[in-house]
Design a protein around this motif. Structure first.
Motif, PDB file in Angstrom:
ATOM      1  N   ALA A 385       5.350   1.962 -34.771  1.00 51.33           N
ATOM      2  CA  ALA A 385       4.474   2.684 -33.854  1.00 51.33           C
ATOM      3  C   ALA A 385       3.710   1.663 -33.037  1.00 51.33           C
ATOM      4  O   ALA A 385       3.091   0.746 -33.597  1.00 51.33           O
ATOM      5  N   ARG A 386       3.759   1.801 -31.708  1.00 55.29           N
ATOM      6  CA  ARG A 386       3.067   0.859 -30.832  1.00 55.29           C
ATOM      7  C   ARG A 386       2.165   1.622 -29.865  1.00 55.29           C
ATOM      8  O   ARG A 386       2.585   2.625 -29.280  1.00 55.29           O
ATOM      9  N   VAL A 387       0.935   1.133 -29.724  1.00 56.34           N
ATOM     10  CA  VAL A 387      -0.056   1.714 -28.820  1.00 56.34           C
ATOM     11  C   VAL A 387      -0.629   0.599 -27.956  1.00 56.34           C
ATOM     12  O   VAL A 387      -1.091  -0.424 -28.487  1.00 56.34           O
ATOM     13  N   ALA A 388      -0.593   0.801 -26.641  1.00 58.19           N
ATOM     14  CA  ALA A 388      -1.123  -0.178 -25.677  1.00 58.19           C
ATOM     15  C   ALA A 388      -0.530  -1.558 -25.927  1.00 58.19           C
ATOM     16  O   ALA A 388      -1.218  -2.577 -25.828  1.00 58.19           O
ATOM     17  N   LYS A 398      -7.064  -3.848 -33.645  1.00 58.31           N
ATOM     18  CA  LYS A 398      -7.051  -3.962 -32.188  1.00 58.31           C
ATOM     19  C   LYS A 398      -6.476  -2.705 -31.549  1.00 58.31           C
ATOM     20  O   LYS A 398      -6.961  -2.244 -30.507  1.00 58.31           O
ATOM     21  N   ALA A 399      -5.401  -2.155 -32.149  1.00 63.04           N
ATOM     22  CA  ALA A 399      -4.778  -0.945 -31.589  1.00 63.04           C
ATOM     23  C   ALA A 399      -5.735   0.239 -31.663  1.00 63.04           C
ATOM     24  O   ALA A 399      -5.893   0.991 -30.689  1.00 63.04           O
ATOM     25  N   ARG A 400      -6.401   0.412 -32.812  1.00 75.12           N
ATOM     26  CA  ARG A 400      -7.309   1.557 -32.971  1.00 75.12           C
ATOM     27  C   ARG A 400      -8.508   1.468 -32.037  1.00 75.12           C
ATOM     28  O   ARG A 400      -9.075   2.484 -31.635  1.00 75.12           O
ATOM     29  N   ALA A 401      -8.908   0.250 -31.672  1.00 72.49           N
ATOM     30  CA  ALA A 401     -10.027   0.084 -30.737  1.00 72.49           C
ATOM     31  C   ALA A 401      -9.676   0.580 -29.341  1.00 72.49           C
ATOM     32  O   ALA A 401     -10.567   0.844 -28.531  1.00 72.49           O
ATOM     33  N   ARG A 402      -8.373   0.723 -29.049  1.00 72.71           N
ATOM     34  CA  ARG A 402      -7.922   1.148 -27.721  1.00 72.71           C
ATOM     35  C   ARG A 402      -7.664   2.655 -27.641  1.00 72.71           C
ATOM     36  O   ARG A 402      -7.268   3.154 -26.595  1.00 72.71           O
ATOM     37  N   LEU A 403      -7.844   3.358 -28.764  1.00 74.40           N
ATOM     38  CA  LEU A 403      -7.516   4.790 -28.752  1.00 74.40           C
ATOM     39  C   LEU A 403      -8.693   5.622 -29.231  1.00 74.40           C
ATOM     40  O   LEU A 403      -9.602   5.151 -29.908  1.00 74.40           O
ATOM     41  N   GLY A 404      -8.647   6.918 -28.853  1.00 71.28           N
ATOM     42  CA  GLY A 404      -9.584   7.911 -29.352  1.00 71.28           C
ATOM     43  C   GLY A 404      -8.799   8.989 -30.072  1.00 71.28           C
ATOM     44  O   GLY A 404      -7.656   9.279 -29.715  1.00 71.28           O
ATOM     45  N   TYR A 405      -9.399   9.589 -31.104  1.00 76.84           N
ATOM     46  CA  TYR A 405      -8.664  10.551 -31.936  1.00 76.84           C
ATOM     47  C   TYR A 405      -9.555  11.750 -32.233  1.00 76.84           C
ATOM     48  O   TYR A 405     -10.662  11.605 -32.739  1.00 76.84           O
ATOM     49  N   VAL A 480      -5.912   5.403 -24.708  1.00 74.29           N
ATOM     50  CA  VAL A 480      -5.045   6.464 -25.206  1.00 74.29           C
ATOM     51  C   VAL A 480      -5.903   7.453 -25.991  1.00 74.29           C
ATOM     52  O   VAL A 480      -6.750   7.046 -26.794  1.00 74.29           O
ATOM     53  N   LEU A 481      -5.702   8.743 -25.744  1.00 74.51           N
ATOM     54  CA  LEU A 481      -6.462   9.783 -26.432  1.00 74.51           C
ATOM     55  C   LEU A 481      -5.496  10.680 -27.195  1.00 74.51           C
ATOM     56  O   LEU A 481      -4.580  11.263 -26.610  1.00 74.51           O
ATOM     57  N   PHE A 482      -5.689  10.780 -28.519  1.00 72.58           N
ATOM     58  CA  PHE A 482      -4.869  11.630 -29.381  1.00 72.58           C
ATOM     59  C   PHE A 482      -5.654  12.906 -29.681  1.00 72.58           C
ATOM     60  O   PHE A 482      -6.764  12.844 -30.224  1.00 72.58           O
ATOM     61  N   ARG A 508      -7.275   8.753 -14.046  1.00 73.65           N
ATOM     62  CA  ARG A 508      -7.757   7.369 -14.114  1.00 73.65           C
ATOM     63  C   ARG A 508      -6.802   6.459 -14.897  1.00 73.65           C
ATOM     64  O   ARG A 508      -7.081   5.284 -15.097  1.00 73.65           O
ATOM     65  N   GLY A 509      -5.704   7.028 -15.399  1.00 75.16           N
ATOM     66  CA  GLY A 509      -4.721   6.206 -16.100  1.00 75.16           C
ATOM     67  C   GLY A 509      -4.762   6.308 -17.606  1.00 75.16           C
ATOM     68  O   GLY A 509      -4.053   5.567 -18.299  1.00 75.16           O
ATOM     69  N   VAL A 510      -5.592   7.212 -18.156  1.00 78.52           N
ATOM     70  CA  VAL A 510      -5.613   7.411 -19.606  1.00 78.52           C
ATOM     71  C   VAL A 510      -4.359   8.183 -20.012  1.00 78.52           C
ATOM     72  O   VAL A 510      -3.939   9.121 -19.324  1.00 78.52           O
ATOM     73  N   THR A 511      -3.759   7.789 -21.117  1.00 73.51           N
ATOM     74  CA  THR A 511      -2.576   8.461 -21.652  1.00 73.51           C
ATOM     75  C   THR A 511      -3.022   9.436 -22.740  1.00 73.51           C
ATOM     76  O   THR A 511      -3.861   9.094 -23.578  1.00 73.51           O
ATOM     77  N   ILE A 512      -2.480  10.649 -22.712  1.00 70.66           N
ATOM     78  CA  ILE A 512      -2.889  11.698 -23.643  1.00 70.66           C
ATOM     79  C   ILE A 512      -1.706  12.093 -24.523  1.00 70.66           C
ATOM     80  O   ILE A 512      -0.613  12.388 -24.027  1.00 70.66           O
ATOM     81  N   MET A 513      -1.939  12.110 -25.831  1.00 70.48           N
ATOM     82  CA  MET A 513      -1.000  12.687 -26.788  1.00 70.48           C
ATOM     83  C   MET A 513      -1.655  13.934 -27.372  1.00 70.48           C
ATOM     84  O   MET A 513      -2.811  13.880 -27.810  1.00 70.48           O
TER      85      MET A 513
END
Length: 576
Positions: A385-388, A398-405, A480-482, A508-513
């Motif tokens: 699994a790869r994020v950003a 580092k990956a979790r710092a770039r996402l919201g859940y 990235v927003l989950f 604005r370029g945010v990716t949504i899952m």
């Protein structure tokens, strides 16, 4: 003529001397032998009304007659004639299916041969016979609702009250619930079905629409739907950004409401107004605005005054470069095993920057498991699994710092106030000093939380719980927003508010899952994957999935029709 089971005369209810008014001089009737829908925004008074009918609350003013009994003087008779399944049905999750049924039989004094016959009948009716030894807590969402319904029916009622029974239930299980309810109606039982899903209200013979504790419509759903005939349009064949077209349309003075519908934008106009021109909406050279049949949700939104106007506070300049082809979320043969059970089996997909990607599928299919692996909350048994651009196995922090859940179930601290939750999550995301104060202030203003700052999160109305959960997920401006079922049980007006913010983030370029069981909402996605039996069985844009499922019997399927058809087609091929 159907028997009148409930008569309500000028009933009012207030919670506390100076508390909010839940119902204001409401008068209505409910009849046996059919389903009556109870619809309205969050906080409209739906649950209060059901609890009054069940004899669990006393009205401050007015009178209620339920099955021939005064609710103030004959509560024992009402309990005998009325079955009530609340929003959070009181199943005992550490008891098995059969133990729950026996417990409720004890509570309703169903004994001897009648108990045996009733439980056997209910197990057949709900198709729970193979699962009698399974703990209630281990059931899927749909099976929990079936067990809840069986427990409510342990003694056959004259009137069945269902408070949002299909929240968190997938479309297949939802259709099963409706089939069971109509079997009860055929036996003469009256059913009142409270719902935030307006496609369900359309299935009812009559519907009561509440807003701010007042009755604003009572009658056949199709009558209300036709009240917006010739006022509903699609902006079709859009070139470019359909969300930008929606934003411009909502700014048009003649537009009352608008949502994304697959590749198109759906609009509801104010009465007597003409549709805006495709050129004015800057929808592209091939775009056109065409009339489309109204839906009950269109009429609902018109009756409650339409959706929110104005730009979301999340709108603004792109936070990244213009490279929308950049892969931001990637599932590479993701697999998760729990012992001998494979919850996710070699699931692969890639999501680009500024894209909304949905995961849909039945309860227990593996959606949330896949989600949790992509968030770093579960370690894959195999795959990556790869994020950003960061591998969650190698750089999880580092990956979790770039996402919201935002979790499927309310995941904030119920015993902390709204302000304390905001402060806590600001700290979790490493915000301090001026950055923390600024982020918290923006979230309070954006989600209108000022009046609830000192309220414990667990006591908030559902819509405000969801607002607070989203605020805590986005206060650090993630890439990235989950969103795991973000609007489950939320009314259409609140849902539009949420998606207005989400669309602004995407611009604005945010990716949504996102995962969702509400397939009208899934239409808002750019692409989606259908997860079934732990596998991604198909993927594509919503309109592409509908075309894939079209047949001679159903040439224009809804996304829910397509969902069920694609699952059934997969089962046939697997069985061949």
């Amino acid at each position: 003529m159907s028997e009148e089971l409930v008569r309500i005369d000028a009933v009012s209810k207030r919670f506390g001397k100076n508390g909010p008014i839940a119902l204001t001089r409401l008068s209505a009737s409910f009849f046996g032998g059919h389903v009556t829908g109870l619809a309205g925004p969050d906080g409209a008074g739906k649950t209060t009304l059901l609890r009054l009918i069940a004899g669990l609350l006393k009205a401050d003013e007015g009178a209620l007659d339920v099955c021939g009994h005064d609710t103030l003087r004959a509560q024992g008779d009402i309990k005998r004639d009325v079955a009530y399944m609340p929003q959070r049905f009181g199943l005992y999750e550490d008891l098995t299916v059969i133990e729950n049924l026996h417990l409720y039989a004890d509570l309703r004094s169903v004994t001897g041969g009648a108990r045996t016959d009733t439980i056997e009948r209910l197990l057949r009716f709900t198709a729970l016979e193979p699962f009698t030894a399974r703990l209630a807590g281990a059931l899927s969402g749909g099976m929990k609702q079936k067990l809840g319904l069986a427990c409510a029916l342990i003694k056959k009622p004259r009137l069945l009250l269902l408070d949002e029974p299909s929240v968190g239930v997938d479309p297949i299980s939802r259709r099963e619930l409706w089939r069971m309810v109509y079997e009860l109606v055929d036996q003469g039982i009256g059913v009142i079905w409270s719902t935030a899903y307006l496609d369900e209200a359309e299935r009812c013979k009559t519907v009561l629409l509440l807003s701010e504790g007042k009755l604003i419509y009572q009658g056949a759903p199709e009558t209300l739907t036709q009240s917006v005939a010739e006022r509903t349009f699609l902006v079709a064949d859009i070139t470019g950004d359909k969300r930008a077209v929606l934003t411009r349309a909502l700014d048009a003075p003649q537009v009352l409401d608008g949502v994304i519908q697959g590749d198109a934008v759906r609009l509801v106009l104010k009465e007597g107004e003409k549709a805006p021109n495709a050129d004015v909406l800057q929808a592209g050279p091939a775009a056109n605005v065409i009339s489309t049949p109204p839906r009950f949700e269109d009429a609902f939104m018109a009756r409650v005054g339409g959706g929110a106007k104005g730009a979301s506070p999340f709108a603004g300049a792109p936070k990244h470069g213009a490279d929308n082809d950049e892969i931001v979320v990637e599932a590479d043969a993701l697999t998760k095993r729990f012992g001998d059970f494979t919850a996710a089996d070699r699931i692969s997909f890639a999501v680009r920057r500024g894209e909304i990607f949905g995961l849909i599928g039945p309860n227990g299919a593996g959606k949330s498991t896949t989600f949790k692996m992509l968030c770093g909350l579960l370690k894959p048994s195999a795959g990556a699994a790869r994020v950003a651009g960061l591998d969650l196995a190698k750089a999880p922090g580092k990956a979790r710092a770039r996402l919201g859940y935002m979790a499927q179930k309310f995941s904030l601290y119920g015993d902390l106030s709204v302000r304390q939750n905001l402060n806590f999550f600001a700290g979790v995301y490493g915000l301090s000093n001026a950055a923390r104060k600024g982020a918290i202030a923006r979230m309070i203003e954006t989600f209108d939380l000022e009046s609830y700052l000192n309220t414990n999160a667990g006591s908030l109305p559902l819509g405000y719980k969801q607002r607070l959960a989203l605020a805590c997920a986005v206060m650090h401006d993630p890439d990235v927003l989950f969103l795991d079922e973000p609007t489950s049980g939320v009314d259409p007006r609140t849902r539009r508010e949420f998606w207005g913010h989400i669309n602004a983030m995407v611009s604005r370029g945010v990716t949504i899952m996102v995962t969702t069981h509400f397939l009208d909402e899934a239409e808002y996605c750019d692409r989606m994957a259908l997860i079934y039996r732990g596998r991604a069985i198909t993927s594509g844009a919503p309109d592409a999935l509908k075309r894939r499922a079209a047949s001679s019997k159903n040439q224009n399927p809804t996304l829910e029709d397509a969902f069920i058809a694609l699952v059934e087609d997969f089962d046939r091929k697997e069985a061949a």
